[in-house]
Scaffold this active site. Structure first.
Site, mmCIF file in Angstrom:
data_model
loop_
_atom_site.group_PDB
_atom_site.id
_atom_site.type_symbol
_atom_site.label_atom_id
_atom_site.label_comp_id
_atom_site.label_asym_id
_atom_site.label_seq_id
_atom_site.Cartn_x
_atom_site.Cartn_y
_atom_site.Cartn_z
ATOM 1 N N ARG A 311 -61.468 -3.723 -16.169
ATOM 2 C CA ARG A 311 -62.332 -3.533 -14.986
ATOM 3 C C ARG A 311 -63.742 -3.049 -15.296
ATOM 4 N NH1 ARG A 311 -61.375 -0.104 -11.619
ATOM 5 N NH2 ARG A 311 -62.168 -1.243 -9.827
ATOM 6 N N CYS A 341 -64.797 -6.090 -30.761
ATOM 7 C CA CYS A 341 -66.109 -6.556 -31.231
ATOM 8 C C CYS A 341 -66.910 -7.197 -30.101
ATOM 9 C CB CYS A 341 -65.911 -7.534 -32.374
ATOM 10 S SG CYS A 341 -64.871 -6.833 -33.641
ATOM 11 N N GLU A 342 -67.239 -6.414 -29.091
ATOM 12 C CA GLU A 342 -68.073 -6.873 -27.973
ATOM 13 C C GLU A 342 -68.855 -5.652 -27.490
ATOM 14 O OE1 GLU A 342 -67.750 -9.830 -25.874
ATOM 15 O OE2 GLU A 342 -65.985 -10.723 -26.818
ATOM 16 N N TYR A 369 -54.744 -3.516 -11.369
ATOM 17 C CA TYR A 369 -55.592 -4.413 -12.166
ATOM 18 C C TYR A 369 -55.929 -3.776 -13.516
ATOM 19 C CZ TYR A 369 -55.680 -6.424 -7.548
ATOM 20 O OH TYR A 369 -55.278 -6.930 -6.340
HETATM 21 C C1 PLP Z 1 -55.316 -9.942 -4.555
HETATM 22 C C2 PLP Z 1 -54.734 -10.241 -3.227
HETATM 23 C C3 PLP Z 1 -54.233 -9.211 -2.422
HETATM 24 C C4 PLP Z 1 -54.314 -7.749 -2.804
HETATM 25 O O1 PLP Z 1 -55.604 -7.259 -2.770
HETATM 26 P P1 PLP Z 1 -55.870 -5.676 -2.994
HETATM 27 O O2 PLP Z 1 -57.327 -5.556 -2.970
HETATM 28 O O3 PLP Z 1 -55.286 -5.343 -4.332
HETATM 29 O O4 PLP Z 1 -55.204 -4.952 -1.897
HETATM 30 C C5 PLP Z 1 -53.648 -9.550 -1.218
HETATM 31 N N1 PLP Z 1 -53.579 -10.843 -0.813
HETATM 32 C C6 PLP Z 1 -54.045 -11.857 -1.565
HETATM 33 C C7 PLP Z 1 -53.927 -13.239 -1.062
HETATM 34 C C8 PLP Z 1 -54.647 -11.596 -2.788
HETATM 35 O O5 PLP Z 1 -55.130 -12.610 -3.508
#
Ligand code: PLP
Length: 417
Positions: A311, A341-342, A369
């Site tokens: 992230r 290495c970045e 994530y």
């Molecule tokens: C990624 C995603 C979510 C979850 O999103 P958050 O921001 O983690 O709550 C829900 N629905 C769909 C279709 C997604 O692609």
């Protein structure tokens, strides 16, 4: 209240010191608090106690089987974006009939498998997908329950990479196309229109865009009802932000304004929260390998990198970094960087800390994530994952072994040049 707290001079997750976790399982390691996951889920659940609802946790945020199992035990449904995620949910003890299937690129094979498992609903994202699904369902003699993913064309005010509800994004169909496709689905014997959905983005810190989307969806629901197409559920998606640094709306506050708008309509409310369930439940535990102070910049090289936690590199995201056992010493501003290495490989920049080599650091808010986006870049094994519940510690994801990393690769036989 956070499950991560300093007690007797050392950062704990619930009742377990992070030092003990590093001792037992090494670093880098993801640490999840079971209690935090449960309380975030229950905040949604309890706020909606008075109306029919289903919280479909978005599996992609953190798909560890133990995390899915905790949520399944609380009655969660799941939002999946691949057949792999559906199989994970089932392996973790989740129920297929509480699964909604999102994503712009479902294959026929995935559709067939999801139909066989008897999922609750396909969140359809295009006309071609709808017709393909109709064909697959007809061939296997089933009726596919469908929801159209509407792109309400609202600006969620979030990072462009995680904004999904604008006309120019690849997701969903506009409201007029949706209206037409409901008629197509209604007229097709292998399709049953049961729902409407949207998902406008992630890490959204303002409730207004959700309400704007809800208005847009409700207007279509009401029109369709007049035309004899009665939908059973409305799915407002996920996307509620969390407080990495900025302040985020409380789940209860969001739920109360949503339900007020739904009024007395006989619609089950479905949500697809991912980040807001797991983000603050996780931390990435890492150890300082080397300190490189200089006149220009101070670098602390740690054993976690962008392959473990992407992230900061990908979105320039800010996550709090805490010393696990703060000690005396001169504090300076450090860039916390990994071994990859970045130049883009960093966990945090300009963090004021008193550091020594060998110290443990915790990158907070890493439950969503985090591991889910980990890779083997630089032939680095993916981190271990543990879950804490009270005083007990469980290894829920073994650290990859080096030999795992090239096990699927083959050198062609015979002369190669
Ligand atoms: C990624 C995603 C979510 C979850 O999103 P958050 O921001 O983690 O709550 C829900 N629905 C769909 C279709 C997604 O692609």
């Amino acid at each position: 209240m956070s499950a991560f707290k300093h007690q007797q001079g050392s950062l704990h997750c619930e009742g377990v010191p992070l030092e003990a976790i590093a001792e037992a399982h090494g670093t880098p390691t993801y640490v999840y608090s079971r209690q935090t996951i449960e309380s975030a889920f229950l905040a949604y659940q309890n706020a909606l106690a008075d109306r029919p609802h289903l919280i479909c946790y978005a599996v992609k945020a953190n798909s560890n089987l133990a995390v899915l199992n905790v949520l399944a035990g609380l009655g969660a449904g799941f939002d999946v974006v691949s057949i792999g995620e559906l199989e994970r949910v089932i392996a973790a003890g989740g129920a297929a009939d509480k699964v909604v299937f999102s994503g712009v690129g479902k294959t026929k094979q995935e559709m067939l498998s999801a139909l066989e498992h008897g999922i609750r609903c396909f969140n359809v994202e295009s006309e071609s997908e709808l017709l393909t699904l109709a064909g697959v369902a007809a061939t296997c003699g089933k009726t596919a329950p469908v929801s159209m993913r509407v792109n309400p064309d609202v600006d969620a005010g979030t990072h462009p990479y995680i904004s999904t509800g604008l006309r120019e994004n690849k997701f969903g169909v506009d409201i007029e196309t949706a209206r037409r496709l409901y008629q197509v689905a209604h007229d097709h014997r292998a399709l049953e229109p049961v729902a409407i959905d949207c998902h406008i983005g992630s890490q959204i810190l303002d409730i207004a865009p959700f309400l704007e989307s809800l208005d847009c969806l409700l207007a279509l629901v009401d029109d369709l009802a007049v035309e004899g197409i009665t939908l059973r559920h409305l799915d407002i998606g996920g996307g509620l932000g969390v407080s990495y640094q900025e302040s985020a709306p409380a789940i209860e506050e969001y739920m109360s304004v949503l339900t007020a708008k739904l009024g007395s309509r006989d619609l089950e409310l479905v949500l697809e929260p991912g980040r807001s369930i797991v983000a603050l439940a996780g931390t990435l535990l890492t150890r300082v390998l080397y300190l490189k102070p200089s006149d220009a910049k101070n670098f602390a090289v740690v054993d976690a990198a962008m392959n473990d936690l992407l992230r900061p590199s990908l979105y320039d995201a800010w996550q709090d970094i805490q010393a696990v056992t703060p000690h005396e010493g001169e504090s300076r501003h450090w860039d916390i960087v990994g071994p990859i290495c970045e130049t883009g490989d960093f966990l945090g920049k300009d963090r004021r800390l008193a550091l020594s080599e060998g110290d443990l650091l915790a990158a907070m808010g890493a439950g969503a994530y985090g591991f889910a986006m980990a890779s083997n870049y630089n032939t680095r094994p993916r981190a271990a994952e543990v879950m804490v519940s009270g005083e007990s510690l469980h290894l829920v994801g073994q650290r990859e072994a080096l030999s795992d990393l090239w096990q699927r690769e083959r050198i062609p036989e015979g002369p190669t040049s």
